[in-house]
Write a protein that holds these residues in place. Structure first.
Motif, PDB file in Angstrom:
ATOM      1  N   LYS A 280     -17.553 -11.930   7.164  1.00  0.00           N
ATOM      2  CA  LYS A 280     -18.659 -12.087   6.115  1.00  0.00           C
ATOM      3  C   LYS A 280     -18.406 -10.803   5.159  1.00  0.00           C
TER       4      LYS A 280
ATOM      5  N   ILE B 121     -17.964  -4.723   2.307  1.00  0.00           N
ATOM      6  CA  ILE B 121     -18.288  -5.452   3.643  1.00  0.00           C
ATOM      7  C   ILE B 121     -19.613  -4.230   3.987  1.00  0.00           C
ATOM      8  N   GLU B 122     -20.001  -4.683   4.981  1.00  0.00           N
ATOM      9  CA  GLU B 122     -21.323  -4.000   5.337  1.00  0.00           C
ATOM     10  C   GLU B 122     -20.958  -2.561   5.600  1.00  0.00           C
TER      11      GLU B 122
ATOM     12  N   ARG C  47     -18.978  -9.862   0.585  1.00  0.00           N
ATOM     13  CA  ARG C  47     -19.638 -10.121  -0.621  1.00  0.00           C
ATOM     14  C   ARG C  47     -18.556  -9.803  -1.691  1.00  0.00           C
TER      15      ARG C  47
ATOM     16  N   ASP D  56     -25.427   1.541   6.269  1.00  0.00           N
ATOM     17  CA  ASP D  56     -26.773   1.061   6.125  1.00  0.00           C
ATOM     18  C   ASP D  56     -26.918  -0.327   6.520  1.00  0.00           C
ATOM     19  N   GLY D  57     -26.088  -1.048   6.957  1.00  0.00           N
ATOM     20  CA  GLY D  57     -25.717  -2.380   7.285  1.00  0.00           C
ATOM     21  C   GLY D  57     -26.039  -3.539   6.371  1.00  0.00           C
ATOM     22  N   THR D  58     -25.753  -2.964   5.181  1.00  0.00           N
ATOM     23  CA  THR D  58     -25.814  -3.895   3.718  1.00  0.00           C
ATOM     24  C   THR D  58     -24.529  -3.912   3.136  1.00  0.00           C
ATOM     25  N   SER D  59     -24.593  -4.923   2.298  1.00  0.00           N
ATOM     26  CA  SER D  59     -23.108  -5.259   1.855  1.00  0.00           C
ATOM     27  C   SER D  59     -23.518  -5.314   0.117  1.00  0.00           C
ATOM     28  N   ASP D  60     -24.144  -4.267  -0.291  1.00  0.00           N
ATOM     29  CA  ASP D  60     -24.640  -4.238  -1.685  1.00  0.00           C
ATOM     30  C   ASP D  60     -23.595  -3.633  -2.493  1.00  0.00           C
TER      31      ASP D  60
ATOM     32  N   ASN E 143     -16.354   1.233   1.858  1.00  0.00           N
ATOM     33  CA  ASN E 143     -16.508  -0.012   2.255  1.00  0.00           C
ATOM     34  C   ASN E 143     -16.247  -1.154   1.113  1.00  0.00           C
TER      35      ASN E 143
ATOM     36  N   ASP F  43     -21.621 -14.290  -1.984  1.00  0.00           N
ATOM     37  CA  ASP F  43     -21.453 -13.970  -0.352  1.00  0.00           C
ATOM     38  C   ASP F  43     -20.222 -15.062  -0.114  1.00  0.00           C
TER      39      ASP F  43
END
Length: 217
Positions: A199, A157-158, A201, A161-165, A111, A192
């Motif tokens: 969306k 991107i996400e 990051r 796990d649904g995060t964009s870390d 991602n 972001d």
């Protein structure tokens, strides 16, 4: 005519024998002859040594071209040794960028994608202790130096796990022994934003290149 010495016996001159004087003269003559013999022998030895020196000088002169060639080769040998040392040092410090780009790709999660990968120079401020030549005391000085950095810019991107870390990428690079032995992460930057309506990051990662990477090409 008869001569009569009327002096008493104790006043009469003592007649001495010439034998001691003759013996002294003979001894002195023998010493002189011995010294003369030694001088002649030394002169002969000096003459022999001079002859040997002359012979060796003539031989050395005849071999002078070989001596000059030997000196030239020795000088060339030292110059080549210095060049080999420099080449080995360059090779030891050189980064194989094709390998490191492959490592970046290998360590990047699905991602993530990059918009720019570049090597740049960045200014850093360092604190050093130096001796003041006037006061002879140790002083702390701040100096500005330039260091090479590997700059990675891109987006994430996400994930599943649904995060964009960005941590999955930085953790992978930190845990990889080969990559982390050359590159050390400086303070990362991220924000972001939107990318083509999605969306995402955005991030900028700056990795300090260790001493071995300064000669990189």
């Amino acid at each position: 005519m008869i001569n009569i010495n009327l002096l008493p016996w104790h006043l009469r001159p003592i007649k001495r024998s010439p034998a001691p004087y003759v013996a002294s003269l003979l001894a002195a003559a023998l010493v002189l002859l011995a010294l003369a013999g030694m001088w002649v022998d030394k002169q002969r030895q000096i003459g022999d040594q001079r002859a040997i020196l002359k012979d060796n000088s003539e031989k050395l002169q005849s071999l002078q071209s070989i001596v000059d060639e030997f000196d030239r080769l020795e000088k060339q040998k030292l110059e080549l040794a210095d060049k080999v040392s420099i080449i080995n040092e360059i090779l030891a410090d050189r980064i194989i960028w094709s390998r490191q780009l492959w490592n970046v790709s290998r360590l990047t999660p699905d991602n993530f994608w990059f918009s720019s990968i570049a090597v740049k120079e960045k200014q850093f401020t360092e604190t050093r202790k130096e001796i003041n030549p006037q006061t002879k005391k140790e002083e702390v000085k701040k100096i500005t130096i330039r260091k090479p950095v590997l700059e990675l810019m891109g987006y994430v991107i996400e994930g599943t796990d649904g995060t964009s870390d960005i941590n999955p990428l930085t953790f992978n690079m930190q845990d990889d022994k080969e990559f982390s032995s050359i590159f050390q992460l400086d303070l990362p930057k991220f924000q972001d934003t939107l990318f083509e309506g999605y969306k995402v990051r955005g991030f900028t990662l700056e990795y300090l290149i260790n001493q071995g990477g300064r000669g990189a090409a």
